[in-house]
Scaffold this motif. Structure first.
Motif, PDB file in Angstrom:
ATOM      1  N   GLU A   1      32.969  79.481  12.187  1.00  0.00           N
ATOM      2  CA  GLU A   1      33.631  80.313  11.175  1.00  0.00           C
ATOM      3  C   GLU A   1      34.613  79.519  10.323  1.00  0.00           C
ATOM      4  O   GLU A   1      35.004  79.968   9.238  1.00  0.00           O
ATOM      5  N   LEU A   2      34.989  78.324  10.776  1.00  0.00           N
ATOM      6  CA  LEU A   2      35.834  77.461   9.959  1.00  0.00           C
ATOM      7  C   LEU A   2      35.098  76.967   8.716  1.00  0.00           C
ATOM      8  O   LEU A   2      35.722  76.486   7.772  1.00  0.00           O
ATOM      9  N   ASP A   3      33.767  77.088   8.728  1.00  0.00           N
ATOM     10  CA  ASP A   3      32.949  76.638   7.599  1.00  0.00           C
ATOM     11  C   ASP A   3      32.892  77.661   6.473  1.00  0.00           C
ATOM     12  O   ASP A   3      32.641  77.301   5.327  1.00  0.00           O
ATOM     13  N   ILE A   4      33.091  78.932   6.792  1.00  0.00           N
ATOM     14  CA  ILE A   4      33.006  79.974   5.759  1.00  0.00           C
ATOM     15  C   ILE A   4      34.424  80.361   5.329  1.00  0.00           C
ATOM     16  O   ILE A   4      34.887  81.484   5.504  1.00  0.00           O
ATOM     17  N   ASN A   5      35.100  79.408   4.721  1.00  0.00           N
ATOM     18  CA  ASN A   5      36.513  79.511   4.381  1.00  0.00           C
ATOM     19  C   ASN A   5      36.772  78.608   3.187  1.00  0.00           C
ATOM     20  O   ASN A   5      36.177  77.526   3.103  1.00  0.00           O
ATOM     21  N   PRO A   6      37.629  79.009   2.254  1.00  0.00           N
ATOM     22  CA  PRO A   6      37.896  78.149   1.092  1.00  0.00           C
ATOM     23  C   PRO A   6      38.403  76.757   1.467  1.00  0.00           C
ATOM     24  O   PRO A   6      38.200  75.799   0.725  1.00  0.00           O
ATOM     25  N   GLN A   7      39.048  76.640   2.619  1.00  0.00           N
ATOM     26  CA  GLN A   7      39.562  75.349   3.081  1.00  0.00           C
ATOM     27  C   GLN A   7      38.613  74.715   4.112  1.00  0.00           C
ATOM     28  O   GLN A   7      39.046  74.026   5.033  1.00  0.00           O
ATOM     29  N   LEU A   8      37.323  74.931   3.942  1.00  0.00           N
ATOM     30  CA  LEU A   8      36.370  74.407   4.918  1.00  0.00           C
ATOM     31  C   LEU A   8      36.462  72.896   5.083  1.00  0.00           C
ATOM     32  O   LEU A   8      36.254  72.370   6.180  1.00  0.00           O
ATOM     33  N   VAL A   9      36.760  72.176   4.005  1.00  0.00           N
ATOM     34  CA  VAL A   9      36.835  70.713   4.107  1.00  0.00           C
ATOM     35  C   VAL A   9      37.983  70.310   5.031  1.00  0.00           C
ATOM     36  O   VAL A   9      37.814  69.496   5.957  1.00  0.00           O
ATOM     37  N   GLN A  10      39.161  70.898   4.790  1.00  0.00           N
ATOM     38  CA  GLN A  10      40.306  70.583   5.640  1.00  0.00           C
ATOM     39  C   GLN A  10      40.037  70.995   7.084  1.00  0.00           C
ATOM     40  O   GLN A  10      40.355  70.273   8.034  1.00  0.00           O
TER      41      GLN A  10
END
Length: 308
Positions: free
Chosen positions: A244-253
């Motif tokens: 779920e960290l991938d479907i987030n505007p800050q996925l890169v960070q």
């Protein structure tokens, strides 16, 4: 290199030093970790690769280095995300001349092209290169959908061969299969829907959290291919909070924090991105910490991929 559009293909991050230079040593560490885990291809220059902030020289350096590290073991694919058709054609020709195995293509950037404009754009680039192409269909983030009717026209070109399916509609996989059979290969582009997509017939997974957890990602794919769905779900349930960290505007960070935690990356991002701070940083750290503490023992699944 001739290859099939299938398997786990990491959309790798770009590694930077503290003074904002390419960190090619750490980049090689991560690519080698992907290869050791048994991934089936490497994709450069996507959102996770922070491609919009890279210079042409840096992209060329990353492509050359990746081709050298992979040494024909897996295909090296580079993303084409340009504002103009001429720019996209130039990028495609450059990638082919440098030895890329294939292209992933976004619709025109920063301009919401019509269906006709989008198809003409894809066709023009496809006709400029002999490289196989995977169309990145992500209407949620890019506001342009490549519909099945559009694919009907695009598939008249032999080198348009696959779709990175990111519509978030699982039933779209069945629609594609019903209409095109095996002519259009499907790779899931959403980490949180990857297992479901592969069960429904997707041939592979363009993955994000694989950057930090390559062995677990490959294990899920291999178990699905063997019909061992319950075992795949066991790993997937552990993995989901991380995915779920991938479907987030800050996925890169987010993903770079995970890469650092697993020892195959760093947190350095390129401005205007900045490292996370405050409550959001703590939230992501907690998810990663729990994931590491409860990381499954993959040896019990007795898979044959290199790192398992």
């Amino acid at each position: 290199m001739n290859f099939q559009w299938k398997g786990v293909m990491p959309a790798v991050t770009t590694k930077f030093t503290a003074d904002d230079q390419l960190d090619m040593d750490l980049f090689a560490v991560n690519i080698n970790a992907q290869l050791e885990a048994g991934v089936h291809g490497i994709i450069l220059g996507g959102t996770l690769g922070e491609a919009s902030t890279l210079t042409s020289k840096e992209k060329e350096c990353l492509l050359r280095e990746t081709i050298d590290i992979c040494n024909q073991k897996v295909p090296v694919i580079i993303n084409i995300a340009e504002q103009s058709t001429a720019g996209a054609i130039e990028s495609a020709k450059k990638a082919e001349s440098l030895g890329a195995s294939g292209l992933m293509m976004l619709p025109p950037m920063r301009y919401k092209a019509t269906s006709r404009e989008t198809m003409v754009y894809f066709k023009a680039v496809a006709q400029s290169t002999s490289l196989p192409i995977m169309v990145y269909n992500n209407p949620v983030d890019y506001q342009i959908e490549v519909t099945l009717d559009m694919f009907e026209e695009l598939l008249k070109l032999d080198n348009i061969q696959a779709v990175k399916e990111s519509t978030r509609d699982i039933s779209n996989i069945t629609r594609i299969k019903n209409r095109f059979g095996d002519r259009l290969k499907i790779l899931s582009g959403v980490d949180t829907l990857a297992l479901e997509s592969m069960v429904m017939g997707a041939e592979g997974w363009v993955a994000g959290l694989v950057c930090a957890f390559p062995a677990e990602t490959v294990a899920i794919y291999e178990l699905v291919q063997q019909g061992r769905i319950a075992e795949a779900i066991e790993i997937y349930r552990w993995f989901l909070p991380l995915l779920e960290l991938d479907i987030n505007p800050q996925l890169v960070q987010n993903i770079k924090m995970a890469e650092k935690a697993t020892g195959i990356g760093s947190e350095f991002v390129r401005a205007p991105r900045l490292p996370l701070e405050g409550k959001e940083r703590q939230r992501v750290e907690n998810i990663i910490k729990k994931g590491l503490e409860t990381r499954p023992d993959l040896s019990k699944f007795k898979l044959k991929t290199a790192a398992l």
